[in-house]
Scaffold this motif. Sequence first.
Motif, PDB file in Angstrom:
ATOM      1  N   SER A   1       0.827  -1.224   0.000  1.00  0.00           N
ATOM      2  CA  SER A   1       0.000   0.000   0.000  1.00  0.00           C
ATOM      3  C   SER A   1       0.849   1.258   0.000  1.00  0.00           C
ATOM      4  CB  SER A   1      -0.900   0.059   1.248  1.00  0.00           C
ATOM      5  OG  SER A   1      -1.771  -1.038   1.289  1.00  0.00           O
ATOM      6  N   GLY A   2       2.123   1.136   0.329  1.00  0.00           N
ATOM      7  CA  GLY A   2       2.927   2.346   0.541  1.00  0.00           C
ATOM      8  C   GLY A   2       4.309   2.291  -0.076  1.00  0.00           C
ATOM      9  N   LYS A   3       5.294   2.535   0.779  1.00  0.00           N
ATOM     10  CA  LYS A   3       6.689   2.692   0.336  1.00  0.00           C
ATOM     11  C   LYS A   3       7.255   1.490  -0.407  1.00  0.00           C
ATOM     12  CE  LYS A   3       9.331   3.400   3.793  1.00  0.00           C
ATOM     13  NZ  LYS A   3       9.011   3.119   5.061  1.00  0.00           N
ATOM     14  N   GLY A   4       6.913   0.315   0.056  1.00  0.00           N
ATOM     15  CA  GLY A   4       7.361  -0.881  -0.635  1.00  0.00           C
ATOM     16  C   GLY A   4       8.799  -1.282  -0.384  1.00  0.00           C
ATOM     17  N   SER A   5       9.365  -0.893   0.782  1.00  0.00           N
ATOM     18  CA  SER A   5      10.758  -1.297   1.024  1.00  0.00           C
ATOM     19  C   SER A   5      10.854  -2.813   1.205  1.00  0.00           C
ATOM     20  CB  SER A   5      11.354  -0.559   2.225  1.00  0.00           C
ATOM     21  OG  SER A   5      10.795  -1.015   3.423  1.00  0.00           O
ATOM     22  N   ASN A   6       9.837  -3.423   1.791  1.00  0.00           N
ATOM     23  CA  ASN A   6       9.845  -4.892   1.894  1.00  0.00           C
ATOM     24  C   ASN A   6       9.667  -5.545   0.524  1.00  0.00           C
ATOM     25  OD1 ASN A   6       9.994  -6.064   4.756  1.00  0.00           O
ATOM     26  ND2 ASN A   6       8.564  -4.356   5.034  1.00  0.00           N
ATOM     27  N   PHE A   7       8.876  -4.923  -0.320  1.00  0.00           N
ATOM     28  CA  PHE A   7       8.696  -5.400  -1.702  1.00  0.00           C
ATOM     29  C   PHE A   7      10.051  -5.404  -2.402  1.00  0.00           C
ATOM     30  CE2 PHE A   7       6.965  -3.826  -6.070  1.00  0.00           C
ATOM     31  CZ  PHE A   7       6.980  -5.106  -6.595  1.00  0.00           C
TER      32      PHE A   7
ATOM     33  N   ILE B   1      13.348  -1.242  13.229  1.00  0.00           N
ATOM     34  CA  ILE B   1      12.595  -2.495  13.031  1.00  0.00           C
ATOM     35  C   ILE B   1      12.484  -2.827  11.541  1.00  0.00           C
ATOM     36  CG2 ILE B   1      10.315  -3.567  13.298  1.00  0.00           C
ATOM     37  CD1 ILE B   1      10.182  -2.335  16.083  1.00  0.00           C
ATOM     38  N   LEU B   2      12.296  -1.802  10.719  1.00  0.00           N
ATOM     39  CA  LEU B   2      12.180  -2.037   9.280  1.00  0.00           C
ATOM     40  C   LEU B   2      13.431  -2.735   8.728  1.00  0.00           C
ATOM     41  CD1 LEU B   2      10.154  -1.546   6.972  1.00  0.00           C
ATOM     42  CD2 LEU B   2      11.349   0.569   6.472  1.00  0.00           C
ATOM     43  N   LYS B   3      14.579  -2.331   9.256  1.00  0.00           N
ATOM     44  CA  LYS B   3      15.839  -2.956   8.851  1.00  0.00           C
ATOM     45  C   LYS B   3      15.802  -4.464   9.173  1.00  0.00           C
ATOM     46  CE  LYS B   3      20.648  -1.758   9.150  1.00  0.00           C
ATOM     47  NZ  LYS B   3      21.656  -1.151   9.984  1.00  0.00           N
ATOM     48  N   GLN B   4      15.300  -4.766  10.337  1.00  0.00           N
ATOM     49  CA  GLN B   4      15.202  -6.173  10.749  1.00  0.00           C
ATOM     50  C   GLN B   4      14.136  -6.914   9.944  1.00  0.00           C
ATOM     51  OE1 GLN B   4      17.509  -7.530  12.504  1.00  0.00           O
ATOM     52  NE2 GLN B   4      18.390  -5.489  12.749  1.00  0.00           N
ATOM     53  N   GLU B   5      13.091  -6.199   9.534  1.00  0.00           N
ATOM     54  CA  GLU B   5      12.060  -6.828   8.696  1.00  0.00           C
ATOM     55  C   GLU B   5      12.688  -7.350   7.408  1.00  0.00           C
ATOM     56  OE1 GLU B   5       8.475  -4.531   8.004  1.00  0.00           O
ATOM     57  OE2 GLU B   5       8.621  -3.615   9.976  1.00  0.00           O
ATOM     58  N   HIS B   6      13.612  -6.525   6.875  1.00  0.00           N
ATOM     59  CA  HIS B   6      14.250  -6.914   5.614  1.00  0.00           C
ATOM     60  C   HIS B   6      15.113  -8.165   5.795  1.00  0.00           C
ATOM     61  CE1 HIS B   6      13.763  -2.441   4.319  1.00  0.00           C
ATOM     62  NE2 HIS B   6      12.626  -3.107   4.306  1.00  0.00           N
TER      63      HIS B   6
ATOM     64  N   LEU C   1       2.205 -10.360   1.997  1.00  0.00           N
ATOM     65  CA  LEU C   1       1.685  -9.034   2.329  1.00  0.00           C
ATOM     66  C   LEU C   1       2.834  -8.232   2.919  1.00  0.00           C
ATOM     67  CD1 LEU C   1      -1.728  -9.941   4.056  1.00  0.00           C
ATOM     68  CD2 LEU C   1      -1.207  -9.760   1.615  1.00  0.00           C
ATOM     69  N   ALA C   2       2.988  -7.013   2.442  1.00  0.00           N
ATOM     70  CA  ALA C   2       4.108  -6.183   2.915  1.00  0.00           C
ATOM     71  C   ALA C   2       3.618  -4.748   3.031  1.00  0.00           C
ATOM     72  CB  ALA C   2       5.290  -6.293   1.946  1.00  0.00           C
ATOM     73  N   GLY C   3       3.060  -4.438   4.180  1.00  0.00           N
ATOM     74  CA  GLY C   3       2.498  -3.101   4.373  1.00  0.00           C
ATOM     75  C   GLY C   3       1.193  -2.920   3.627  1.00  0.00           C
ATOM     76  N   PHE C   4       0.453  -4.004   3.426  1.00  0.00           N
ATOM     77  CA  PHE C   4      -0.834  -3.938   2.712  1.00  0.00           C
ATOM     78  C   PHE C   4      -1.924  -3.578   3.720  1.00  0.00           C
ATOM     79  CE2 PHE C   4      -4.555  -6.187   0.696  1.00  0.00           C
ATOM     80  CZ  PHE C   4      -4.628  -5.363  -0.418  1.00  0.00           C
TER      81      PHE C   4
ATOM     82  N   ASN D   1       2.395 -12.525   6.145  1.00  0.00           N
ATOM     83  CA  ASN D   1       2.372 -11.091   6.435  1.00  0.00           C
ATOM     84  C   ASN D   1       3.563 -10.758   7.323  1.00  0.00           C
ATOM     85  OD1 ASN D   1       1.361  -8.403   6.594  1.00  0.00           O
ATOM     86  ND2 ASN D   1       0.498  -8.863   8.616  1.00  0.00           N
ATOM     87  N   ILE D   2       4.021  -9.505   7.214  1.00  0.00           N
ATOM     88  CA  ILE D   2       5.040  -9.040   8.156  1.00  0.00           C
ATOM     89  C   ILE D   2       4.422  -7.935   8.996  1.00  0.00           C
ATOM     90  CG2 ILE D   2       6.143  -7.407   6.517  1.00  0.00           C
ATOM     91  CD1 ILE D   2       8.815  -8.597   8.027  1.00  0.00           C
ATOM     92  N   HIS D   3       4.632  -8.043  10.301  1.00  0.00           N
ATOM     93  CA  HIS D   3       4.034  -7.078  11.224  1.00  0.00           C
ATOM     94  C   HIS D   3       5.130  -6.509  12.134  1.00  0.00           C
ATOM     95  CE1 HIS D   3       0.844  -5.213  13.523  1.00  0.00           C
ATOM     96  NE2 HIS D   3       1.492  -5.565  14.615  1.00  0.00           N
ATOM     97  N   PRO D   4       5.116  -5.176  12.337  1.00  0.00           N
ATOM     98  CA  PRO D   4       6.223  -4.581  13.103  1.00  0.00           C
ATOM     99  C   PRO D   4       6.036  -4.614  14.616  1.00  0.00           C
ATOM    100  CG  PRO D   4       4.835  -2.852  12.225  1.00  0.00           C
ATOM    101  CD  PRO D   4       4.223  -4.157  11.786  1.00  0.00           C
ATOM    102  N   SER D   5       5.817  -5.801  15.156  1.00  0.00           N
ATOM    103  CA  SER D   5       5.816  -5.964  16.621  1.00  0.00           C
ATOM    104  C   SER D   5       6.106  -7.423  16.929  1.00  0.00           C
ATOM    105  CB  SER D   5       4.463  -5.581  17.243  1.00  0.00           C
ATOM    106  OG  SER D   5       3.540  -6.644  17.112  1.00  0.00           O
TER     107      SER D   5
END
Length: 194
Positions: free
Chosen positions: A17-23, A175-180, A91-94, A112-116
């Motif tokens: 839905s947004g930036k797409g860094s995980n994409f 956290i986003l860094k760790q998501e990647h 799903l990546a920020g969807f 899905n990836i969730h930031p918690s």
Amino acid sequence: MKKSIGSNKLRTAVFISGKGSNFKNLIDYSFKKNSIIEIKAVVSNNSKAKGLKFAYKYNIKRKVLSFKNRNQDENETLKFLNKNKIDLICLAGFMRVLSKQFIKKFSGKILNIHPSLLPKYKGLNTHERVMENNEKFSGCTVHLVSPKLDSGKIILQKKVRILKSDNPNKLAKKILKQEHFLYPRAIKKLFINL
Ligand code: GRF
């Protein structure tokens, strides 16, 4: 689950839905020699999602639907996914909740990836809530998608220490860094049990 290696890579669609860094991170992973996925499609509910630029850059098929009429747009999405023979949805920020019927059609194949650190802090504004509660740790979770929001089987988690100097923004970045780091590993864990 069936192993998928070599030329038989998992045909993957990423929903954003947004930036797409995980994409972008999953695209980079897909180009690695021993990757088990290839990114064949992207779905977005937001025609202005910045992440769509990666679809243009890497020539990835796109489907943009508002999902305001969920039934109709999910049906269109299903047709698009079937046409592209999609095996796996990431799903990546969807920012839309998928229906039970849709999830059933891809049962066990939607991540899905969730930031918690689930099951804590489901839903939105996780970093703000984590900091308000003076937590010492937060992190991110990759989980299978089930009809209940942020509640499917947990595949992998990564813990992040919260420093006194952190604020919700700084924490989100850490956290986003760790998501990647986590998303490709969770895919490998689920499908080849590394
Ligand atoms: C990530 O923090 C993800 O965990 C959450 O939304 C954010 C998406 O970031 N669900 P990006 O669009 O992948 O950069």
